[in-house]
Design a protein around this motif. Sequence first.
Motif, PDB file in Angstrom:
ATOM      1  N   GLN A 179       0.857  -0.961   0.062  1.00  0.00           N
ATOM      2  CA  GLN A 179      -0.112   0.210   0.050  1.00  0.00           C
ATOM      3  C   GLN A 179       0.843   1.097  -0.107  1.00  0.00           C
ATOM      4  O   GLN A 179       0.387   2.273  -0.490  1.00  0.00           O
ATOM      5  N   MET A 183       1.582   4.271  -2.942  1.00  0.00           N
ATOM      6  CA  MET A 183       1.310   5.969  -2.578  1.00  0.00           C
ATOM      7  C   MET A 183       2.855   6.471  -3.323  1.00  0.00           C
ATOM      8  O   MET A 183       2.659   7.701  -3.845  1.00  0.00           O
ATOM      9  N   THR A 186       3.737   7.408  -7.253  1.00  0.00           N
ATOM     10  CA  THR A 186       2.994   8.309  -7.629  1.00  0.00           C
ATOM     11  C   THR A 186       3.449   9.604  -7.489  1.00  0.00           C
ATOM     12  O   THR A 186       3.419  10.454  -7.954  1.00  0.00           O
ATOM     13  N   MET A 238      -4.670   8.765   5.583  1.00  0.00           N
ATOM     14  CA  MET A 238      -4.363   7.480   4.822  1.00  0.00           C
ATOM     15  C   MET A 238      -5.423   6.969   3.421  1.00  0.00           C
ATOM     16  O   MET A 238      -5.481   7.269   2.916  1.00  0.00           O
ATOM     17  N   GLU A 241      -5.528  10.160   0.888  1.00  0.00           N
ATOM     18  CA  GLU A 241      -4.437  10.626   0.064  1.00  0.00           C
ATOM     19  C   GLU A 241      -4.416   9.229  -0.111  1.00  0.00           C
ATOM     20  O   GLU A 241      -3.905   9.302  -1.776  1.00  0.00           O
ATOM     21  N   SER A 242      -4.719   7.454  -0.463  1.00  0.00           N
ATOM     22  CA  SER A 242      -5.138   7.057  -1.096  1.00  0.00           C
ATOM     23  C   SER A 242      -5.736   7.721  -2.249  1.00  0.00           C
ATOM     24  O   SER A 242      -5.437   7.023  -3.533  1.00  0.00           O
ATOM     25  N   GLU A 243      -6.655   7.558  -1.789  1.00  0.00           N
ATOM     26  CA  GLU A 243      -8.107   8.236  -2.813  1.00  0.00           C
ATOM     27  C   GLU A 243      -7.435   9.192  -3.977  1.00  0.00           C
ATOM     28  O   GLU A 243      -8.064   9.340  -5.064  1.00  0.00           O
ATOM     29  N   VAL A 247      -5.152   5.361  -5.792  1.00  0.00           N
ATOM     30  CA  VAL A 247      -4.391   4.007  -5.623  1.00  0.00           C
ATOM     31  C   VAL A 247      -5.312   3.583  -4.597  1.00  0.00           C
ATOM     32  O   VAL A 247      -6.771   4.216  -3.880  1.00  0.00           O
ATOM     33  N   ASN A 248      -5.785   2.099  -4.468  1.00  0.00           N
ATOM     34  CA  ASN A 248      -6.471   1.492  -3.698  1.00  0.00           C
ATOM     35  C   ASN A 248      -6.341   1.808  -2.723  1.00  0.00           C
ATOM     36  O   ASN A 248      -6.275   1.870  -2.074  1.00  0.00           O
ATOM     37  N   ALA A 249      -8.131   2.020  -1.898  1.00  0.00           N
ATOM     38  CA  ALA A 249      -7.980   2.604  -0.722  1.00  0.00           C
ATOM     39  C   ALA A 249      -9.229   2.003  -0.176  1.00  0.00           C
ATOM     40  O   ALA A 249      -8.965   1.635   1.238  1.00  0.00           O
ATOM     41  N   PRO A 252      -6.359   0.781   3.553  1.00  0.00           N
ATOM     42  CA  PRO A 252      -7.013   1.985   4.509  1.00  0.00           C
ATOM     43  C   PRO A 252      -8.901   1.624   4.640  1.00  0.00           C
ATOM     44  O   PRO A 252      -8.429   2.027   6.341  1.00  0.00           O
TER      45      PRO A 252
END
Length: 284
Positions: A179, A183, A186, A238, A241-243, A247-249, A252
């Motif tokens: 994960q 992140m 990117t 977390m 930030e992923s969204e 990135v797949n969330a 988190p």
Amino acid sequence: MTDKTNTPISVVGLGLMGTALARAFLKAGYPTTVWNRTAAKADALVAEGARLAPTIGDALGGVTIVCLTDYPAVRELLGDARLEGTTLVNLTSGDSAQARETATWAEKQGARYLDGAIMAIPSSIGTDEAVILLSGPRPDFDLGALGTVSHLGEDPGLASLYDVAGLTMMWSVLNAWLQGTAMLKTAGVDAATYAPFARQIAAGVADWLPGYAEQIDKGSFPAEVSALETDARAMAHMVEESEALGVNAELPKLIKAMADRAIAAGHGGEQYPVLIREFERPGS
């Protein structure tokens, strides 16, 4: 412990792991008998000094190590075999219920049964890095030729439970690292650059475990470092930030959902290990 030079060992099942087990016994000086459905798989071991049993019945007796694909395969293979006088050490992967059922069955057949789990890859068998877990009657023979052996207790299901618990830990750590890696990618940070930092974090978290274990065993979770409700705010970052990074969330979000449930149940002022109550309850 019995002198290894007087302890014949049989290894049943010569896949990659079974072959590694038999080879480790041979290297350590044990008289070693092997058996496999496809007899040709034993050729290299026979060349190294192993005796090939012509039938499964000839392989049984004394200390017999079984390493097959699963527990049903063990029962199918040994169903009609005579097990009186055999100490059966089952190093086949499975769950704790299967281990206990197989122990009951084997003991009814006259065997002394130990269940086990191999926390290692074939190439590490025979070194200290190979961890072998055993449960059931305390062994009166030495399996130290295989690696670092730990007897966990009389319950034959314990080795399988430890195995699954260890796998849970392993995949959870790896997924968390993946994960974070996704992140950071990117921003142009490659996995090799992130790995040393991630390793440091993982080691630091591991140092918390004894103290957290004490809280769990006492059933008391004073917020000595941070309250769960404070942690949940960081979890929200977390997810966000992923969204935002595309990135797949899912991971988190799962972590935060469990914390949110615990907070809703009134545990927001307690420390993170209070989440054990979320793990102990059945899932939906």
